[in-house]
Design an enzyme around this catalytic site. Structure first.
Site, PDB file in Angstrom:
ATOM      1  N   GLN A 259       0.835  -1.202   0.000  1.00 39.20           N
ATOM      2  CA  GLN A 259       0.000   0.000   0.000  1.00 39.20           C
ATOM      3  C   GLN A 259       0.871   1.255   0.000  1.00 39.20           C
ATOM      4  OE1 GLN A 259      -3.510   1.033  -0.746  1.00 39.20           O
ATOM      5  NE2 GLN A 259      -3.067  -1.082  -0.346  1.00 39.20           N
ATOM      6  N   HIS A 262       2.497   3.028  -3.161  1.00 37.86           N
ATOM      7  CA  HIS A 262       1.658   3.725  -4.158  1.00 37.86           C
ATOM      8  C   HIS A 262       1.964   5.207  -4.221  1.00 37.86           C
ATOM      9  CE1 HIS A 262      -1.234   1.273  -6.197  1.00 37.86           C
ATOM     10  NE2 HIS A 262      -1.565   0.614  -5.104  1.00 37.86           N
ATOM     11  N   GLU A 327     -10.497   1.774   2.936  1.00 42.11           N
ATOM     12  CA  GLU A 327     -10.698   1.337   1.553  1.00 42.11           C
ATOM     13  C   GLU A 327     -10.511  -0.190   1.468  1.00 42.11           C
ATOM     14  OE1 GLU A 327      -7.602   2.721  -0.981  1.00 42.11           O
ATOM     15  OE2 GLU A 327      -8.703   2.322  -2.839  1.00 42.11           O
ATOM     16  N   HIS A 328      -9.382  -0.677   1.995  1.00 40.28           N
ATOM     17  CA  HIS A 328      -9.083  -2.109   1.999  1.00 40.28           C
ATOM     18  C   HIS A 328      -8.937  -2.588   3.437  1.00 40.28           C
ATOM     19  CE1 HIS A 328      -6.943  -0.494  -1.675  1.00 40.28           C
ATOM     20  NE2 HIS A 328      -7.749  -1.374  -2.228  1.00 40.28           N
ATOM     21  N   ASP A 361      -6.234  -6.109  -6.253  1.00 44.26           N
ATOM     22  CA  ASP A 361      -5.795  -5.064  -7.188  1.00 44.26           C
ATOM     23  C   ASP A 361      -5.789  -5.559  -8.626  1.00 44.26           C
ATOM     24  OD1 ASP A 361      -5.365  -3.116  -5.318  1.00 44.26           O
ATOM     25  OD2 ASP A 361      -3.224  -3.530  -5.062  1.00 44.26           O
ATOM     26  N   HIS A 420     -51.907  20.825  -9.013  1.00 47.90           N
ATOM     27  CA  HIS A 420     -51.679  19.403  -8.797  1.00 47.90           C
ATOM     28  C   HIS A 420     -53.018  18.692  -8.555  1.00 47.90           C
ATOM     29  CE1 HIS A 420     -47.448  20.344  -8.469  1.00 47.90           C
ATOM     30  NE2 HIS A 420     -47.128  19.104  -8.142  1.00 47.90           N
TER      31      HIS A 420
END
Lengths: 430, 430
Positions: A259, A262, A327-328, A361, A420
């Site tokens: 991770q 990145h 996220e993960h 991934d 209406h």
């Protein structure tokens, strides 16, 4: 060195809250520049694309062409290593199979009053896919964004990718072909987003724009939102690993670093119930960092945003896990399923010791475009649903209108909307 | 008078394109004021809410309280006309039944390799619902926004509604109780959005904010997006009616005016294949306008944005219908089903002569929060899906990792992400 938070210490809640509130993104003030770029693309079209590409990417599109030709894609496919193409095909096929299961079903039914109701799903007609240039130009992301569009039945999948100094990752073109992308243009930045939203002589406009990008791309997407749909604005990636002491510290360290490599703003967090194990992972991270090609990026990420959270009991740490809303989320523990019901907020969960997040991934089949920065509390990863939309259907006959009309008239009256009420009353002679 | 566009005339395409491009919203530049309001609520909390409510709503919340008490809601329920409460209950029940069918199903399966995959849906924990004050404070909108949250299983549904000069529509409180709203606060504007996003001493923050509002509310929602989720930014309402000449012109005129009375920026469009019928509808509109209480609003809307599109053939007009991508589409024609397959872009479709759009506003069961301003090309109406989020699940054993790992390592290598490769290789001793 990552920070260490101990649940047993009295100031844990304060420190944990501060940790959650940490912003990992540098917010660049690019909005004015982006407004100008969008304006010029809207008014000047292709000429603005050519000018900006010359300026920002140092490439003459008047000479090379805005569109990437089929022959160029053929050449990219021919030049790609066979093993890589095979791996991309495996990924493509697995993503395709998994996403096919996400196709929503139409629903048409008649209720006890005889009213017909329904929900009908249709594919968005055209979608633009932004692909970054340079080092973050990933073929796997092309697959993750384009295959669900293909599964949904989007007719025009238009890809834009900048080509700084004329360079372009050929694997991105290979992935685009494998995923059924219909058009590719070598433009990037806010100008590419503007072209997708408003169209130019060469690029016909699309209805929705997806895909990650830098601060200019993100600001441009926010600006064109409404004219077109957009996906979420993705932030830096993050992983949270719940691990018991029976794990090999080197495996967990490797996952944290996958991770961290990145982006310097990426975040890797370990939650464990064993301090000695935590220390062993920290030592393994330091050791592995020494041989990692992207050690500079990974070291900065681990130093600035990495964290080890020491808890008394893994199961009791689930409220923290849900507040982090990663996220993960890897659950590397004996019988990982027992934690599953307690996890409420996470983009994706990777269960057991043999499911490193990296499989997700690339070749797991699930999507790697996932909610970052705690947004898993309220949003989902990319799916087929992002490429379809639902239309409601309602059908009454005169009897059903007689049954429901008076209540509608009553509510219209209560809301002060006489026209209406009229539109119902006139049909019932009321 | 509305504009009339004839498909038979040579400049039709130019005029139709210009018509589509017409903006109906006054874009107010409120962004700076909103940024200041949000900043003050974040730093000063309740004190800022009290100050802004004094200034903008002329109400002293220090005296009246920020929270609306259960006793106040009881009083509103007691004071409401029985017929209105019954109509609201009917609406609530029908919305509930229809939205129950929208609950997505979890999916967990094992693929041929033995990889376990899954998609799991969970409710968002807390949601804020903005309700406008004054004349646009509609109980029906409270139901439309809150009932799907209740169906989804959202625990905290927090409503905010301004109370200008201390006034509050009691029916809004009744609807909130019927729809299971858990907390109500008498604040509005950008300050209410900031309170929902960041929390104050009195109001705990939520994960997502939905509901319509004015330009300040819309700008505040855009600004807090990311910290919390938001729904779409709704524009003025619109209806498109496809009608053959067998309709009563008065019925169709009534439907056009039901839309036009909402807002001077609302839009009512008729598509018909019969010029005499079109003229009869125009005449009926003018006639009905004379007795309508909200004639000023409806006249301005019809004059500025109303349109009658004359086509040779209704079925052949479907490409125009799809380009308009109306929020509401009525198909008032013989055998309306035959048009259905050709309609691709519409928020909701109302089939046949006895399904005025107004039924969908109140008691049809489908949701009246729908995509406006052509956004039905890429988005859907509000549904249960807006209150849930999906988590992906992936689980491999050592055999599955052996089967998929090499391809993941190959792709990691191709993308220059060595730590990604390591996290797989280390588990396989590669």
């Amino acid at each position: 060195m990552a920070i260490v938070l101990r649940q047993s210490e009295p100031d844990f809640e304060t420190r944990f809250s501060a940790f959650l509130a940490t912003k990992r993104e540098v917010s660049e003030d690019v909005d004015r520049a982006v407004a100008e770029i969008i304006h010029r693309v809207r008014t000047e079209g292709d000429a603005a694309l050519i000018d900006y590409s010359q300026r920002f990417d140092r490439i003459d599109l008047a000479q090379h062409g805005i569109a990437i030709t089929s022959a160029e894609i053929d050449a990219a496919v021919a030049s790609a290593p066979v093993a890589t193409v095979e791996a991309l095909k495996l990924a493509r096929d697995r993503i395709h199979s998994h996403h096919l299961r996400q196709m929503p079903q139409d629903d048409r039914y008649t209720d006890p009053l005889g009213v017909e109701l329904g929900s009908r799903w249709t594919a968005i007609e055209s979608v633009g896919l932004y692909v970054p240039g340079g080092t973050a130009s990933y073929p796997s992301s092309v697959l993750m964004n384009a295959v669900p569009a293909q599964v949904a039945g989007v007719e025009r999948v238009v890809m834009v990718v900048p080509s700084p100094d004329g360079k372009l990752n050929p694997l991105v073109l290979v992935a685009a072909r494998l995923a059924g992308v219909s058009e590719i243009y070598r433009v990037g930045g806010a100008q590419a987003i503007a072209a997708l939203a408003y169209g130019t002589g060469t690029i016909a406009p699309v209805a929705k724009i997806v895909g990650p990008g830098n601060a200019y791309v993100a600001a441009a997407k926010r600006r064109v939102f409404g004219t077109v749909g957009i996906d979420m604005i993705a932030g830096p990636s993050e992983v949270l690993i719940m691990a018991d002491s029976d794990n090999d510290p080197d495996w967990i360290a490797a996952d944290l670093l996958a991770q961290a490599e990145h982006d310097t703003a990426a975040q890797s967090i370990l939650i464990t119930d064993d301090e000695a194990f935590g220390n062993a992972v920290i030592a393994a991270v330091e050791r592995q960092l020494q041989t990692l090609p992207r050690t500079e990026t990974a070291s900065a990420s681990w130093r600035d945003y990495g964290a080890v959270i020491l808890v008394q009991d893994l199961e009791a740490s689930l409220p923290l896990v849900n507040r982090i809303a990663a996220e993960h989320l890897e659950i590397a523990a004996a019988d990982p399923e027992r934690f599953l019901a307690g996890v409420r907020n996470a983009g994706a969960i990777f269960l057991g010791r043999y499911t490193p997040e990296v499989i997700g991934d690339y070749v797991g089949g699930s999507n790697h475009v996932l909610p970052t920065a705690r947004s898993a509390r309220f949003s989902s990863g990319l799916s087929v649903l992002d490429y379809v939309k639902r239309t409601s259907i309602l059908k009454l006959g005169v009897e059903q209108l007689r049954a429901l009309g008076p209540a509608a008239i009553e509510l219209a009256r209560a809301e002060g909307l006489d026209a209406h009420g009229n539109s119902v009353a006139i049909r019932l002679n009321l």
